[in-house]
Design a protein around this motif. Structure first.
Motif, PDB file in Angstrom:
ATOM      1  N   ARG A  22       0.815  -1.219   0.000  1.00 47.66           N
ATOM      2  CA  ARG A  22       0.000   0.000   0.000  1.00 47.66           C
ATOM      3  C   ARG A  22       0.847   1.267   0.000  1.00 47.66           C
ATOM      4  O   ARG A  22       0.381   2.323   0.394  1.00 47.66           O
ATOM      5  CB  ARG A  22      -0.935  -0.019   1.199  1.00 47.66           C
ATOM      6  CG  ARG A  22      -2.002  -1.084   1.078  1.00 47.66           C
ATOM      7  CD  ARG A  22      -2.782  -1.258   2.366  1.00 47.66           C
ATOM      8  NE  ARG A  22      -3.709  -2.371   2.281  1.00 47.66           N
ATOM      9  CZ  ARG A  22      -3.400  -3.644   2.441  1.00 47.66           C
ATOM     10  NH1 ARG A  22      -2.154  -3.979   2.696  1.00 47.66           N
ATOM     11  NH2 ARG A  22      -4.297  -4.594   2.354  1.00 47.66           N
ATOM     12  N   THR A  23       2.091   1.144  -0.401  1.00 46.06           N
ATOM     13  CA  THR A  23       2.976   2.294  -0.474  1.00 46.06           C
ATOM     14  C   THR A  23       3.655   2.300  -1.835  1.00 46.06           C
ATOM     15  O   THR A  23       3.800   1.250  -2.468  1.00 46.06           O
ATOM     16  CB  THR A  23       4.041   2.252   0.645  1.00 46.06           C
ATOM     17  OG1 THR A  23       4.889   3.398   0.529  1.00 46.06           O
ATOM     18  CG2 THR A  23       4.888   1.002   0.578  1.00 46.06           C
ATOM     19  N   SER A  24       4.051   3.477  -2.263  1.00 47.71           N
ATOM     20  CA  SER A  24       4.764   3.571  -3.543  1.00 47.71           C
ATOM     21  C   SER A  24       6.246   3.263  -3.377  1.00 47.71           C
ATOM     22  O   SER A  24       6.966   3.126  -4.362  1.00 47.71           O
ATOM     23  CB  SER A  24       4.579   4.974  -4.141  1.00 47.71           C
ATOM     24  OG  SER A  24       5.109   5.936  -3.255  1.00 47.71           O
ATOM     25  N   GLU A  25       6.699   3.151  -2.143  1.00 45.32           N
ATOM     26  CA  GLU A  25       8.107   2.853  -1.901  1.00 45.32           C
ATOM     27  C   GLU A  25       8.377   1.377  -2.191  1.00 45.32           C
ATOM     28  O   GLU A  25       7.706   0.497  -1.645  1.00 45.32           O
ATOM     29  CB  GLU A  25       8.468   3.177  -0.455  1.00 45.32           C
ATOM     30  CG  GLU A  25       9.940   3.029  -0.204  1.00 45.32           C
ATOM     31  CD  GLU A  25      10.371   3.714   1.070  1.00 45.32           C
ATOM     32  OE1 GLU A  25      11.430   3.341   1.571  1.00 45.32           O
ATOM     33  OE2 GLU A  25       9.661   4.600   1.541  1.00 45.32           O
ATOM     34  N   PRO A  26       9.350   1.100  -3.047  1.00 49.29           N
ATOM     35  CA  PRO A  26       9.633  -0.304  -3.363  1.00 49.29           C
ATOM     36  C   PRO A  26      10.351  -1.009  -2.208  1.00 49.29           C
ATOM     37  O   PRO A  26      10.978  -0.359  -1.366  1.00 49.29           O
ATOM     38  CB  PRO A  26      10.546  -0.210  -4.590  1.00 49.29           C
ATOM     39  CG  PRO A  26      11.225   1.115  -4.441  1.00 49.29           C
ATOM     40  CD  PRO A  26      10.215   2.022  -3.771  1.00 49.29           C
ATOM     41  N   ASP A  27      10.241  -2.317  -2.175  1.00 51.43           N
ATOM     42  CA  ASP A  27      10.998  -3.141  -1.216  1.00 51.43           C
ATOM     43  C   ASP A  27      10.732  -2.754   0.236  1.00 51.43           C
ATOM     44  O   ASP A  27      11.639  -2.719   1.060  1.00 51.43           O
ATOM     45  CB  ASP A  27      12.504  -3.057  -1.509  1.00 51.43           C
ATOM     46  CG  ASP A  27      12.819  -3.383  -2.950  1.00 51.43           C
ATOM     47  OD1 ASP A  27      12.125  -4.248  -3.523  1.00 51.43           O
ATOM     48  OD2 ASP A  27      13.749  -2.780  -3.503  1.00 51.43           O
ATOM     49  N   PHE A  28       9.473  -2.472   0.546  1.00 52.24           N
ATOM     50  CA  PHE A  28       9.085  -2.005   1.877  1.00 52.24           C
ATOM     51  C   PHE A  28       8.263  -3.082   2.583  1.00 52.24           C
ATOM     52  O   PHE A  28       7.340  -3.646   1.988  1.00 52.24           O
ATOM     53  CB  PHE A  28       8.265  -0.714   1.737  1.00 52.24           C
ATOM     54  CG  PHE A  28       8.104   0.049   3.016  1.00 52.24           C
ATOM     55  CD1 PHE A  28       9.162   0.761   3.539  1.00 52.24           C
ATOM     56  CD2 PHE A  28       6.898   0.064   3.681  1.00 52.24           C
ATOM     57  CE1 PHE A  28       9.016   1.478   4.720  1.00 52.24           C
ATOM     58  CE2 PHE A  28       6.739   0.774   4.855  1.00 52.24           C
ATOM     59  CZ  PHE A  28       7.805   1.479   5.380  1.00 52.24           C
ATOM     60  N   GLY A  29       8.609  -3.392   3.827  1.00 50.24           N
ATOM     61  CA  GLY A  29       7.884  -4.402   4.575  1.00 50.24           C
ATOM     62  C   GLY A  29       7.505  -3.917   5.954  1.00 50.24           C
ATOM     63  O   GLY A  29       7.893  -2.824   6.366  1.00 50.24           O
ATOM     64  N   GLU A  30       6.746  -4.745   6.630  1.00 56.17           N
ATOM     65  CA  GLU A  30       6.334  -4.420   7.987  1.00 56.17           C
ATOM     66  C   GLU A  30       6.488  -5.631   8.892  1.00 56.17           C
ATOM     67  O   GLU A  30       6.260  -6.768   8.473  1.00 56.17           O
ATOM     68  CB  GLU A  30       4.884  -3.946   8.027  1.00 56.17           C
ATOM     69  CG  GLU A  30       4.703  -2.651   7.269  1.00 56.17           C
ATOM     70  CD  GLU A  30       3.431  -1.910   7.615  1.00 56.17           C
ATOM     71  OE1 GLU A  30       2.930  -2.070   8.751  1.00 56.17           O
ATOM     72  OE2 GLU A  30       2.966  -1.175   6.744  1.00 56.17           O
ATOM     73  N   VAL A  31       6.880  -5.351  10.110  1.00 46.97           N
ATOM     74  CA  VAL A  31       6.889  -6.334  11.185  1.00 46.97           C
ATOM     75  C   VAL A  31       5.826  -5.835  12.148  1.00 46.97           C
ATOM     76  O   VAL A  31       5.911  -4.716  12.636  1.00 46.97           O
ATOM     77  CB  VAL A  31       8.269  -6.426  11.862  1.00 46.97           C
ATOM     78  CG1 VAL A  31       8.205  -7.294  13.105  1.00 46.97           C
ATOM     79  CG2 VAL A  31       9.303  -6.957  10.878  1.00 46.97           C
ATOM     80  N   SER A  32       4.814  -6.651  12.374  1.00 50.72           N
ATOM     81  CA  SER A  32       3.634  -6.171  13.087  1.00 50.72           C
ATOM     82  C   SER A  32       3.360  -6.958  14.371  1.00 50.72           C
ATOM     83  O   SER A  32       3.430  -8.186  14.392  1.00 50.72           O
ATOM     84  CB  SER A  32       2.428  -6.268  12.146  1.00 50.72           C
ATOM     85  OG  SER A  32       1.276  -5.748  12.750  1.00 50.72           O
ATOM     86  N   LEU A  33       3.026  -6.209  15.393  1.00 54.80           N
ATOM     87  CA  LEU A  33       2.556  -6.737  16.674  1.00 54.80           C
ATOM     88  C   LEU A  33       3.473  -7.768  17.325  1.00 54.80           C
ATOM     89  O   LEU A  33       3.007  -8.747  17.892  1.00 54.80           O
ATOM     90  CB  LEU A  33       1.148  -7.315  16.538  1.00 54.80           C
ATOM     91  CG  LEU A  33       0.049  -6.277  16.424  1.00 54.80           C
ATOM     92  CD1 LEU A  33      -1.303  -6.967  16.238  1.00 54.80           C
ATOM     93  CD2 LEU A  33       0.007  -5.375  17.635  1.00 54.80           C
ATOM     94  N   LEU A  34       4.756  -7.517  17.269  1.00 53.60           N
ATOM     95  CA  LEU A  34       5.696  -8.376  17.993  1.00 53.60           C
ATOM     96  C   LEU A  34       5.406  -8.232  19.482  1.00 53.60           C
ATOM     97  O   LEU A  34       5.462  -7.131  20.023  1.00 53.60           O
ATOM     98  CB  LEU A  34       7.134  -7.949  17.695  1.00 53.60           C
ATOM     99  CG  LEU A  34       8.193  -8.671  18.504  1.00 53.60           C
ATOM    100  CD1 LEU A  34       8.496 -10.000  17.828  1.00 53.60           C
ATOM    101  CD2 LEU A  34       9.445  -7.871  18.627  1.00 53.60           C
ATOM    102  N   LEU A  38      11.725 -13.982  17.599  1.00 50.51           N
ATOM    103  CA  LEU A  38      10.565 -13.674  16.754  1.00 50.51           C
ATOM    104  C   LEU A  38      10.921 -12.625  15.705  1.00 50.51           C
ATOM    105  O   LEU A  38      10.550 -12.759  14.530  1.00 50.51           O
ATOM    106  CB  LEU A  38       9.392 -13.181  17.610  1.00 50.51           C
ATOM    107  CG  LEU A  38       8.653 -14.247  18.410  1.00 50.51           C
ATOM    108  CD1 LEU A  38       7.754 -13.591  19.459  1.00 50.51           C
ATOM    109  CD2 LEU A  38       7.835 -15.142  17.487  1.00 50.51           C
ATOM    110  N   LEU A  39      11.643 -11.586  16.113  1.00 49.59           N
ATOM    111  CA  LEU A  39      12.067 -10.559  15.164  1.00 49.59           C
ATOM    112  C   LEU A  39      12.964 -11.164  14.093  1.00 49.59           C
ATOM    113  O   LEU A  39      12.798 -10.879  12.896  1.00 49.59           O
ATOM    114  CB  LEU A  39      12.782  -9.423  15.892  1.00 49.59           C
ATOM    115  CG  LEU A  39      13.301  -8.291  15.013  1.00 49.59           C
ATOM    116  CD1 LEU A  39      12.154  -7.601  14.268  1.00 49.59           C
ATOM    117  CD2 LEU A  39      14.079  -7.287  15.855  1.00 49.59           C
TER     118      LEU A  39
END
Length: 129
Positions: free
Chosen positions: A70-82, A97-98
């Motif tokens: 959902r972003t125009s930035e390439p190669d972008f990820g998210e680590v959520s709710l660790l 976990l990380l």
């Protein structure tokens, strides 16, 4: 102390994941049915996955990782709710976990990752960049 194990989350983990989240993040409401669906039917195109940490066959940690489409930035990820159970912190579970989450994202070509941290988790976040 008992050893811990990190593994991919399964739909059958939903009750334990919901119970853990209710303890750690009580303001994040998600029921068992929607958690089960999230795990078994992840969003298309995101390469979404989740990991749990177990101690003595009990889920004590969770993290999800995905490509942010959902972003125009390439190669972008998210680590959520660790998060880990408060009684299981400072044992390396959060780091494991990380590592699992980042290990999922690297082969996807993700070069930048976004995440969020609660105030009490800022020292952990800072240690891990």
């Amino acid at each position: 102390m008992a050893d811990f194990q990190i593994r991919h989350a399964t739909a059958d983990d939903a009750p334990a994941v919901v119970a853990l989240r209710a303890l750690v993040h009580p303001y994040l409401v998600r029921g068992e049915a929607s958690t089960r669906k999230m795990i078994s039917e992840p969003p298309s195109g995101e390469d979404w996955t989740a990991f749990v940490a177990e101690v003595d066959d009990r889920v004590v940690g969770w993290v999800s990782a995905f490509r942010n489409i959902r972003t125009s930035e390439p190669d972008f990820g998210e680590v959520s709710l660790l998060h880990t159970h408060p009684e299981q912190r400072r044992r390396g579970i959060g780091t494991a976990l990380l590592d699992a989450a980042l290990g999922h994202l690297r082969p996807l070509g993700v070069r930048r990752v976004r995440t969020w941290a609660q105030p009490e988790a800022l020292p952990f976040a800072r240690r891990h960049g």
